[in-house]
Design a protein around this motif. Structure first.
Motif, PDB file in Angstrom:
ATOM      1  N   GLY A   1       4.350 -34.123  25.226  1.00 46.69           N
ATOM      2  CA  GLY A   1       3.854 -35.116  24.271  1.00 46.69           C
ATOM      3  C   GLY A   1       4.622 -35.163  22.964  1.00 46.69           C
ATOM      4  N   GLY A   2       4.051 -35.901  22.015  1.00 46.04           N
ATOM      5  CA  GLY A   2       4.591 -35.925  20.669  1.00 46.04           C
ATOM      6  C   GLY A   2       5.255 -37.218  20.254  1.00 46.04           C
ATOM      7  N   GLY A   3       4.535 -38.352  20.341  1.00 38.65           N
ATOM      8  CA  GLY A   3       5.096 -39.644  19.961  1.00 38.65           C
ATOM      9  C   GLY A   3       4.574 -40.142  18.619  1.00 38.65           C
ATOM     10  N   ALA A   4       5.107 -41.305  18.188  1.00 39.85           N
ATOM     11  CA  ALA A   4       4.742 -41.865  16.891  1.00 39.85           C
ATOM     12  C   ALA A   4       5.059 -43.352  16.865  1.00 39.85           C
ATOM     13  CB  ALA A   4       5.501 -41.151  15.764  1.00 39.85           C
ATOM     14  N   ALA A   5       4.520 -44.025  15.857  1.00 37.87           N
ATOM     15  CA  ALA A   5       4.876 -45.418  15.593  1.00 37.87           C
ATOM     16  C   ALA A   5       4.943 -45.628  14.090  1.00 37.87           C
ATOM     17  CB  ALA A   5       3.851 -46.377  16.209  1.00 37.87           C
ATOM     18  N   ILE A   6       5.909 -46.412  13.671  1.00 43.53           N
ATOM     19  CA  ILE A   6       6.000 -46.827  12.272  1.00 43.53           C
ATOM     20  C   ILE A   6       5.825 -48.337  12.242  1.00 43.53           C
ATOM     21  CG2 ILE A   6       7.379 -46.834  10.180  1.00 43.53           C
ATOM     22  CD1 ILE A   6       8.833 -44.388  11.172  1.00 43.53           C
ATOM     23  N   MET A   7       4.792 -48.809  11.544  1.00 44.63           N
ATOM     24  CA  MET A   7       4.424 -50.220  11.551  1.00 44.63           C
ATOM     25  C   MET A   7       3.756 -50.579  10.233  1.00 44.63           C
ATOM     26  SD  MET A   7       1.100 -49.791  14.072  1.00 44.63           S
ATOM     27  CE  MET A   7       0.512 -51.453  13.855  1.00 44.63           C
ATOM     28  N   ASP A   8       3.905 -51.822   9.831  1.00 45.01           N
ATOM     29  CA  ASP A   8       3.204 -52.312   8.640  1.00 45.01           C
ATOM     30  C   ASP A   8       1.839 -52.817   9.111  1.00 45.01           C
ATOM     31  OD1 ASP A   8       2.287 -53.402   6.315  1.00 45.01           O
ATOM     32  OD2 ASP A   8       3.893 -54.875   6.087  1.00 45.01           O
ATOM     33  N   LEU A   9       0.828 -51.972   9.065  1.00 48.17           N
ATOM     34  CA  LEU A   9      -0.464 -52.311   9.652  1.00 48.17           C
ATOM     35  C   LEU A   9      -1.285 -53.266   8.795  1.00 48.17           C
ATOM     36  CD1 LEU A   9      -3.113 -50.589   8.264  1.00 48.17           C
ATOM     37  CD2 LEU A   9      -1.707 -48.719   9.083  1.00 48.17           C
ATOM     38  N   ASP A  10      -1.020 -53.321   7.496  1.00 47.29           N
ATOM     39  CA  ASP A  10      -1.848 -54.143   6.613  1.00 47.29           C
ATOM     40  C   ASP A  10      -1.080 -55.260   5.914  1.00 47.29           C
ATOM     41  OD1 ASP A  10      -0.356 -52.494   5.023  1.00 47.29           O
ATOM     42  OD2 ASP A  10      -2.046 -51.481   4.080  1.00 47.29           O
ATOM     43  N   GLY A  11       0.174 -55.484   6.304  1.00 53.25           N
ATOM     44  CA  GLY A  11       0.927 -56.615   5.779  1.00 53.25           C
ATOM     45  C   GLY A  11       1.342 -56.501   4.333  1.00 53.25           C
ATOM     46  N   ASP A  12       1.381 -55.280   3.776  1.00 53.39           N
ATOM     47  CA  ASP A  12       1.760 -55.129   2.370  1.00 53.39           C
ATOM     48  C   ASP A  12       3.245 -54.869   2.189  1.00 53.39           C
ATOM     49  OD1 ASP A  12       1.982 -52.559   3.312  1.00 53.39           O
ATOM     50  OD2 ASP A  12       0.636 -51.647   1.826  1.00 53.39           O
ATOM     51  N   GLY A  13       3.993 -54.891   3.296  1.00 53.90           N
ATOM     52  CA  GLY A  13       5.428 -54.671   3.225  1.00 53.90           C
ATOM     53  C   GLY A  13       5.848 -53.227   3.256  1.00 53.90           C
ATOM     54  N   LEU A  14       4.895 -52.300   3.311  1.00 54.52           N
ATOM     55  CA  LEU A  14       5.208 -50.878   3.350  1.00 54.52           C
ATOM     56  C   LEU A  14       4.920 -50.335   4.744  1.00 54.52           C
ATOM     57  CD1 LEU A  14       3.576 -49.790  -0.034  1.00 54.52           C
ATOM     58  CD2 LEU A  14       6.007 -50.118   0.434  1.00 54.52           C
ATOM     59  N   PRO A  15       5.871 -49.690   5.387  1.00 48.27           N
ATOM     60  CA  PRO A  15       5.657 -49.171   6.740  1.00 48.27           C
ATOM     61  C   PRO A  15       4.697 -47.985   6.747  1.00 48.27           C
ATOM     62  CG  PRO A  15       7.983 -49.008   6.094  1.00 48.27           C
ATOM     63  CD  PRO A  15       7.231 -49.457   4.902  1.00 48.27           C
ATOM     64  N   ASP A  16       3.708 -48.055   7.634  1.00 46.49           N
ATOM     65  CA  ASP A  16       2.719 -47.003   7.793  1.00 46.49           C
ATOM     66  C   ASP A  16       3.067 -46.161   9.027  1.00 46.49           C
ATOM     67  OD1 ASP A  16       1.018 -48.251   5.629  1.00 46.49           O
ATOM     68  OD2 ASP A  16       0.980 -49.854   7.115  1.00 46.49           O
ATOM     69  N   ILE A  17       2.418 -45.013   9.179  1.00 41.10           N
ATOM     70  CA  ILE A  17       2.800 -44.046  10.206  1.00 41.10           C
ATOM     71  C   ILE A  17       1.608 -43.703  11.086  1.00 41.10           C
ATOM     72  CG2 ILE A  17       3.698 -41.727  10.629  1.00 41.10           C
ATOM     73  CD1 ILE A  17       5.116 -41.930   7.896  1.00 41.10           C
ATOM     74  N   TYR A  18       1.806 -43.845  12.391  1.00 41.44           N
ATOM     75  CA  TYR A  18       0.795 -43.486  13.390  1.00 41.44           C
ATOM     76  C   TYR A  18       1.363 -42.338  14.224  1.00 41.44           C
ATOM     77  CZ  TYR A  18      -2.615 -44.225  17.204  1.00 41.44           C
ATOM     78  OH  TYR A  18      -3.610 -44.100  18.159  1.00 41.44           O
ATOM     79  N   LEU A  19       0.596 -41.236  14.334  1.00 38.60           N
ATOM     80  CA  LEU A  19       1.049 -40.042  15.036  1.00 38.60           C
ATOM     81  C   LEU A  19       0.137 -39.753  16.214  1.00 38.60           C
ATOM     82  CD1 LEU A  19       1.845 -37.843  11.909  1.00 38.60           C
ATOM     83  CD2 LEU A  19       3.495 -38.999  13.373  1.00 38.60           C
ATOM     84  N   CYS A  20       0.706 -39.699  17.417  1.00 37.70           N
ATOM     85  CA  CYS A  20      -0.063 -39.453  18.635  1.00 37.70           C
ATOM     86  C   CYS A  20      -0.491 -37.991  18.710  1.00 37.70           C
ATOM     87  CB  CYS A  20       0.769 -39.796  19.871  1.00 37.70           C
ATOM     88  SG  CYS A  20       1.185 -41.540  20.010  1.00 37.70           S
ATOM     89  N   ASN A  21      -1.693 -37.780  19.262  1.00 41.28           N
ATOM     90  CA  ASN A  21      -2.221 -36.427  19.395  1.00 41.28           C
ATOM     91  C   ASN A  21      -2.536 -36.111  20.845  1.00 41.28           C
ATOM     92  OD1 ASN A  21      -3.018 -33.904  18.510  1.00 41.28           O
ATOM     93  ND2 ASN A  21      -4.460 -34.689  16.982  1.00 41.28           N
TER      94      ASN A  21
END
Length: 601
Positions: free
Chosen positions: A105-125
């Motif tokens: 395991g050990g994946g991730a995603a970087i996405m702008d989840l709220d449209g503010d122009g700043l990339p947010d981070i999602y970490l798989c568990n």
């Protein structure tokens, strides 16, 4: 041992099979131009193109010119996770039985989840593997970017906990509402989360028709049939029941992790977007329902020269696949014919992470695949004549020397210091427990600088994080602070997730976001950026790396040039358009919309 089946570890089995294959598989005969002639031809073509377009003196694209490019500097990263508010450690669920899932395991995603122009981070568990007495799975974690290298954990209110034992991610606006949605793969199931805005998600897996109990790993969203919405490719791994798994042993007889060949493969899935919020599995009709692949890496991009997005799948211990897009959501598997199914010796890969980028600076997009310990990360170098043919150039590019003593997982190829040449960053870590036998389990990452050929290993000078061995897995890139330089999120199984701030000195950076006529990201678009002394090739590939999704941008280094003089985009299923002297925003981002450039072919 108590009547249990004792099997050799993965490396002995795979090596024996590869030796047998090499004795019966002849060298592939394809039209290939020798490296020297090919580089000379490329330099001549580039020279004439620039002279014709710009009427300017031309600096050749050969290795000497690249090495002497001014504005380059050392690659340097500073690890800032703890001070930025990101505290996360993957829960493997290890119970002392060497369960295969705990090492994958050990994946991730970087996405702008709220449209503010700043990339947010999602970490798989991960989670428990056996009977956990009713204990719920630990949730994946979502960190909102507040700017200034400050992150807030909003997991509890986001509504995207992930599947049972999550693996990887794919990000895309599948419903066309302008918000990035999230697909999460897993060992026991998979989940689709629709972005509701404001940092909140809704689980729409069942409604969308994506329920599955297969062990899904890598995935990617892309418009594969040209109808304007995003389809979904999901790589599946193998059938694994921890309570009925065989006893696998190291050479000294002690228990070890089993290899993928010990379990039946699970076929991949291709889900067609129906345009109404639902998907239909069309794997059989599309021609991708093959049975002997255990996929861990997927990347979608233009690989055969016809402006249709193709699919490359890195399989673990079997031939890798290249699905050529024939139109109408029909695909033909051509990995053997094109030279990307096996390494140059005819051996199968233990394919993990994958990347689609111009690794050697010749203007053609290559493929790279992470591989097993004592082999090498493999670079399939694109051949200009004919299009869609590749050759194993791992030794020539320096990958064999730099990576043959590591097991490579997360893989990024992008220009980290802005000097105009792509660099390679790879997360490493073994899948066999044999430190007592002199084989490392935790491994240091690999960083190769692309200033010349062969690539130069600069891992020792890139920062303290690069000196720490760990079980590295997913890697994802994004400009997290808006300074134009790509930063990196690195996942591991035995260490906290790392947040690597790019502090490299060098040239100017440019990030391109190609969007179609409806404003959706055009995954699979091939891009060429021209300055007064070079042409740099790239693409907006979907998927890539290992179980991780990067910020959806095509990254370019411009060297001393502050802006490009010309940008060309080959649109998926469309024409080629040109922009002259386009201007990026204050963060070095250039958003190009289909139909606003000058059509040249």
């Amino acid at each position: 041992m108590d009547g249990a089946l004792v099997r050799p570890g993965k490396d002995e089995r795979s090596d024996d099979r590869e030796i047998a294959r090499r004795s019966v598989i002849p060298e592939r005969k394809t039209r290939r131009t020798g490296s020297t002639a090919r580089d000379a031809i490329a330099a001549i073509v580039v020279a004439f193109a620039l002279a014709e377009i710009f009427a300017l003196p031309f600096a050749p694209a050969g290795d000497d010119a690249r090495a002497s490019a001014t504005g380059s500097g050392p690659i340097r990263f500073h690890e800032v996770a703890a001070e930025s508010g990101i505290s996360f450690r993957f829960e493997t669920g290890a119970r002392g039985k060497h369960d295969l899932v705990e090492i994958m395991g050990g994946g991730a995603a970087i996405m702008d989840l709220d449209g503010d122009g700043l990339p947010d981070i999602y970490l798989c568990n991960g989670g428990p593997i056996g009977d956990a007495s009713g204990r719920p799975d630990p949730t994946c974690r979502l960190f909102r970017n507040k700017g200034g290298w400050r992150f807030e954990d909003i997991t509890d209110r986001a509504g995207a906990p992930g599947p049972s034992y999550a693996m990887g991610t794919a990000v895309g606006d599948y419903d066309g509402d302008g918000r990035a949605d999230l697909f999460v793969t897993g060992w026991r199931d998979q989940r689709l989360y629709r972005n509701l805005g404001g940092g909140k998600f809704e689980d729409v897996t069942k409604r969308a028709g994506l329920v599955s109990d297969a062990w899904s790993t890598a995935a990617a969203f892309a418009d594969l049939d040209g109808d304007g919405d995003l389809d979904l490719y999901v790589a599946n791994y193998l059938e694994y029941d921890p309570e009925n798994a065989p006893f696998c042993a190291a050479p000294d007889g002690k228990r070890d992790y089993c290899g993928p060949e010990d379990f039946p493969a699970q076929p991949d899935r291709l889900y067609r977007n129906n345009g109404d919020g639902t998907f239909t599995d069309v794997a059989v009709e599309a021609g991708i329902d093959l049975r002997e692949g255990r996929g861990l890496g997927v990347v979608i991009g233009e690989m055969t020269g016809d402006n249709r997005p193709d699919i490359y799948v890195a399989n673990d211990s079997s031939a890798c696949w290249l699905f050529a897009n024939r139109g109408g959501l029909k695909f033909e598997e051509i990995g053997e014919e094109t030279g990307v199914a096996r390494d140059g010796d005819g051996g199968v890969l233990s394919g993990m992470g994958v990347a689609h980028a111009d690794l050697d600076g010749d203007g053609l997009l290559d493929l790279a695949v992470g591989n097993f310990f004592d082999r090498t990360t493999v670079a399939f170098r694109a051949q200009g004549m004919p299009r869609g043919v590749y050759r194993d150039a791992s030794s020539w590019l320096g990958l064999r020397a730099a990576t043959h003593r590591v097991t490579g997982f997360g893989l990024l190829i992008l220009d980290l210091d802005g000097d105009g040449r792509a660099d390679l960053l790879q997360a490493n870590g073994h899948v066999l427990d044999r430190e007592r036998l002199g084989v490392p389990l935790a491994m240091r990452p690999t960083l190769l600088h692309g200033g010349r050929t062969p690539l130069e290993d600069v891992s020792q000078s890139a920062g303290p994080w690069f000196q720490k061995a760990c079980l590295g897995r997913g890697l994802a890139a994004a400009d997290l602070d808006g300074d134009g330089r790509p930063d990196v999120v690195a996942c591991a199984l035995d260490a906290p997730a790392a947040l690597l701030k790019n502090e490299s000195r060098g040239g100017h950076h440019l990030a391109i976001e190609p969007v179609d006529r409806a404003g959706r990201l055009a995954f699979g678009a091939a891009i060429r950026v021209m300055t007064r002394d070079r042409i740099v090739a790239g693409s907006l590939a979907a998927g890539g790396s290992y179980l991780a999704t990067s910020q959806p941008r095509a990254w370019f280094g411009l060297g001393e040039a502050k802006t490009p003089v010309r940008v060309e985009v080959d649109w998926p299923f469309g024409s080629t358009e040109v922009w002259t002297n386009p201007a990026s925003d204050a963060h070095g981002v250039l958003r190009l919309r289909q139909g606003t450039g000058r059509v040249v072919r």
